[in-house]
Design a protein around this motif. Structure first.
Motif, PDB file in Angstrom:
ATOM      1  N   HIS A  11       0.921  -1.023   0.501  1.00 13.30           N
ATOM      2  CA  HIS A  11      -0.120   0.088   0.194  1.00 13.30           C
ATOM      3  C   HIS A  11       1.247   1.319   0.025  1.00 13.30           C
ATOM      4  CE1 HIS A  11      -3.191   2.224   0.241  1.00 13.30           C
ATOM      5  NE2 HIS A  11      -3.143   2.942   1.960  1.00 13.30           N
ATOM      6  N   GLY A  12       2.045   1.211   0.713  1.00 10.61           N
ATOM      7  CA  GLY A  12       2.909   2.321   0.479  1.00 10.61           C
ATOM      8  C   GLY A  12       3.477   2.553  -0.269  1.00 10.61           C
ATOM      9  N   LEU A  13       3.787   1.500  -1.324  1.00 11.81           N
ATOM     10  CA  LEU A  13       4.816   1.676  -2.296  1.00 11.81           C
ATOM     11  C   LEU A  13       3.862   1.978  -3.875  1.00 11.81           C
ATOM     12  CD1 LEU A  13       6.880  -1.097  -1.127  1.00 11.81           C
ATOM     13  CD2 LEU A  13       6.916   1.123  -0.246  1.00 11.81           C
ATOM     14  N   ARG A  14       2.427   2.725  -3.902  1.00 11.07           N
ATOM     15  CA  ARG A  14       1.467   2.029  -5.020  1.00 11.07           C
ATOM     16  C   ARG A  14       1.974   3.272  -5.687  1.00 11.07           C
ATOM     17  NH1 ARG A  14      -0.928   4.302  -0.332  1.00 11.07           N
ATOM     18  NH2 ARG A  14      -1.720   6.744  -0.747  1.00 11.07           N
ATOM     19  N   HIS A  15       2.659   4.264  -5.458  1.00  7.69           N
ATOM     20  CA  HIS A  15       3.186   5.617  -6.620  1.00  7.69           C
ATOM     21  C   HIS A  15       3.997   4.484  -7.450  1.00  7.69           C
ATOM     22  CE1 HIS A  15      -0.263   7.716  -5.333  1.00  7.69           C
ATOM     23  NE2 HIS A  15       1.030   7.540  -3.656  1.00  7.69           N
ATOM     24  N   ARG A  16       4.814   2.723  -7.277  1.00  6.68           N
ATOM     25  CA  ARG A  16       6.105   2.863  -7.932  1.00  6.68           C
ATOM     26  C   ARG A  16       5.537   2.856  -9.286  1.00  6.68           C
ATOM     27  NH1 ARG A  16       9.871  -0.321  -4.122  1.00  6.68           N
ATOM     28  NH2 ARG A  16      10.576   0.747  -2.386  1.00  6.68           N
ATOM     29  N   SER A  17       6.435   2.400 -10.452  1.00  6.64           N
ATOM     30  CA  SER A  17       6.109   2.446 -11.632  1.00  6.64           C
ATOM     31  C   SER A  17       6.049   1.104 -11.948  1.00  6.64           C
ATOM     32  CB  SER A  17       7.047   2.884 -12.519  1.00  6.64           C
ATOM     33  OG  SER A  17       6.607   2.940 -13.757  1.00  6.64           O
ATOM     34  N   ILE A  28       2.653  -5.751  -9.974  1.00 15.36           N
ATOM     35  CA  ILE A  28       2.653  -4.995  -8.641  1.00 15.36           C
ATOM     36  C   ILE A  28       4.033  -5.395  -7.636  1.00 15.36           C
ATOM     37  CG2 ILE A  28       1.362  -4.734  -6.389  1.00 15.36           C
ATOM     38  CD1 ILE A  28      -0.936  -5.204  -7.899  1.00 15.36           C
ATOM     39  N   ALA A  29       3.988  -6.878  -8.188  1.00 14.98           N
ATOM     40  CA  ALA A  29       5.157  -7.550  -6.728  1.00 14.98           C
ATOM     41  C   ALA A  29       6.894  -7.163  -7.559  1.00 14.98           C
ATOM     42  CB  ALA A  29       5.041  -8.710  -6.864  1.00 14.98           C
ATOM     43  N   ARG A  30       7.095  -6.772  -9.272  1.00  8.87           N
ATOM     44  CA  ARG A  30       8.182  -6.405  -9.598  1.00  8.87           C
ATOM     45  C   ARG A  30       7.831  -4.804  -9.295  1.00  8.87           C
ATOM     46  NH1 ARG A  30       7.800  -8.895 -15.830  1.00  8.87           N
ATOM     47  NH2 ARG A  30       9.018 -11.573 -14.881  1.00  8.87           N
ATOM     48  N   ALA A  31       7.287  -4.427  -9.280  1.00  6.11           N
ATOM     49  CA  ALA A  31       7.699  -2.805  -8.788  1.00  6.11           C
ATOM     50  C   ALA A  31       7.903  -3.123  -7.753  1.00  6.11           C
ATOM     51  CB  ALA A  31       6.050  -2.139  -8.726  1.00  6.11           C
ATOM     52  N   THR A  32       7.300  -3.026  -6.828  1.00  8.66           N
ATOM     53  CA  THR A  32       7.742  -3.412  -5.296  1.00  8.66           C
ATOM     54  C   THR A  32       8.840  -4.190  -4.617  1.00  8.66           C
ATOM     55  OG1 THR A  32       5.614  -4.971  -4.899  1.00  8.66           O
ATOM     56  CG2 THR A  32       5.348  -1.960  -4.846  1.00  8.66           C
ATOM     57  N   GLY A  33       9.350  -4.966  -4.746  1.00  8.09           N
ATOM     58  CA  GLY A  33      10.346  -5.941  -4.862  1.00  8.09           C
ATOM     59  C   GLY A  33      10.378  -6.848  -3.556  1.00  8.09           C
ATOM     60  N   LEU A  34       8.951  -7.595  -3.931  1.00  7.33           N
ATOM     61  CA  LEU A  34       7.923  -8.905  -3.283  1.00  7.33           C
ATOM     62  C   LEU A  34       7.988  -9.322  -3.604  1.00  7.33           C
ATOM     63  CD1 LEU A  34       5.755  -6.239  -1.145  1.00  7.33           C
ATOM     64  CD2 LEU A  34       7.801  -7.297  -0.096  1.00  7.33           C
ATOM     65  N   PRO A  35       8.171 -10.920  -3.429  1.00  6.41           N
ATOM     66  CA  PRO A  35       7.993 -11.939  -4.296  1.00  6.41           C
ATOM     67  C   PRO A  35       6.969 -12.163  -4.574  1.00  6.41           C
ATOM     68  CG  PRO A  35       7.930 -12.206  -1.631  1.00  6.41           C
ATOM     69  CD  PRO A  35       8.611 -10.811  -1.651  1.00  6.41           C
ATOM     70  N   TRP A  36       6.684 -13.113  -5.342  1.00  5.42           N
ATOM     71  CA  TRP A  36       5.458 -13.591  -6.575  1.00  5.42           C
ATOM     72  C   TRP A  36       5.646 -15.153  -7.489  1.00  5.42           C
ATOM     73  CZ3 TRP A  36       0.189 -13.062  -5.419  1.00  5.42           C
ATOM     74  CH2 TRP A  36      -0.758 -13.204  -6.360  1.00  5.42           C
TER      75      TRP A  36
END
Length: 286
Positions: A35-41, A163-171
């Protein structure tokens, strides 16, 4: 009489429903964490937050197609005239995302979870082959319940990856989930997304052998495409052997085709193997 406990289509549909339910749970956790990273491309034209809004709009649309609990005034959403598939979908997406944004604010995860539950509940008593009205694709019912379920699964898998790629989280996309998408959704979606101008005058049959199943025959002839599981309309011109996850990502333009070929995840054969790259040009990303 068909035994729906063992009928392959019914078995695949049940598996797709289960995969969708589990993937939505993972997706909602991902949305809450980012949620806090929602502005990332996330995509060339969308941020991670806008991808979440698009997913909310997709579930809103499909719920409206199967349940009276989620009405949509499609006159507010659909473009005028008869634009081609790509421009039509771009216009529908933009308007639907704006309308859903007005309703949900930043509460995307909860909105998606509620609509996914509604979709699964509303479609539970329906046969996999029951028609679904999808006005965003055109005036006639273009999809079945099975295809709609598979398409929702594809949206969650692919956009979860965005979304995961943009925010660095696993998927992770499970191979079996990719197989379900390719078997349930692609036979309907690929003919809809066909670039009819590029396909004009073309006469070619592709065999798509997804490793672990399914096996599809894609016949393109003079501006139209049919996709079947067999028998082949004629001897295929080109045979493509594909890892399910690799093909899904190449089809949705999330991974370059050359990389999948270099890693042995996509292989072409048959009488005219050089036709393989033409498939992704004939069928743009849905």
């Amino acid at each position: 009489m068909t035994d729906h406990r063992t009928d392959p289509a019914a078995v695949a549909h049940r598996a797709t429903r289960a995969a969708l339910a589990g993937t939505v749970d993972r997706l909602c956790v991902l949305l809450e964490r980012t949620h806090g990273l929602r502005h990332r491309s996330a995509l060339p034209q969308w941020s991670a937050g806008q991808v979440g809004a698009h997913l909310a709009a997709v579930f809103w649309a499909y719920c409206s197609a199967v349940s009276d609990e989620e009405p949509v005034d499609w006159a507010e959403v659909l473009p005028g005239g008869e634009p081609a598939f790509g421009p039509r979908m771009a216009a529908v997406n933009a308007r639907a995302v704006a309308l859903v944004g007005e309703r949900t604010g930043e509460r995307r995860a909860g909105f998606i979870a509620e609509r996914a539950e509604l979709f699964l509940r509303a479609t539970a008593p329906l046969a996999p082959e029951a028609p679904v009205a999808t006005p965003w694709y055109g005036p006639e019912p273009a999809l079945t319940v099975a295809a709609s379920t598979g398409l929702l699964l594809s949206e969650c898998l692919v956009h979860g990856l965005d979304i995961a790629r943009a925010t660095g989280l696993p998927w992770r996309i499970e191979p079996e989930h990719a197989r379900l998408v390719l078997g349930q959704a692609m036979p309907v979606m690929m003919p809809l997304a066909l670039d009819r101008e590029r396909a004009r005058g073309v006469d070619v049959v592709f065999e798509l052998a997804v490793r672990g199943g399914p096996r599809l025959f894609l016949a393109v002839r003079d501006g139209a495409m049919t996709v079947t599981t067999g028998p082949a309309p004629r001897t295929p011109d080109c045979r493509i052997s594909a890892d399910p996850v690799a093909f899904l990502l190449v089809a949705f333009r999330r991974s370059p085709q050359w990389k999948a070929v270099a890693r042995g995840l996509l292989r072409a054969g048959g009488r005219k193997p050089w036709l393989a790259p033409r498939l992704t040009r004939l069928v743009p990303s849905p």
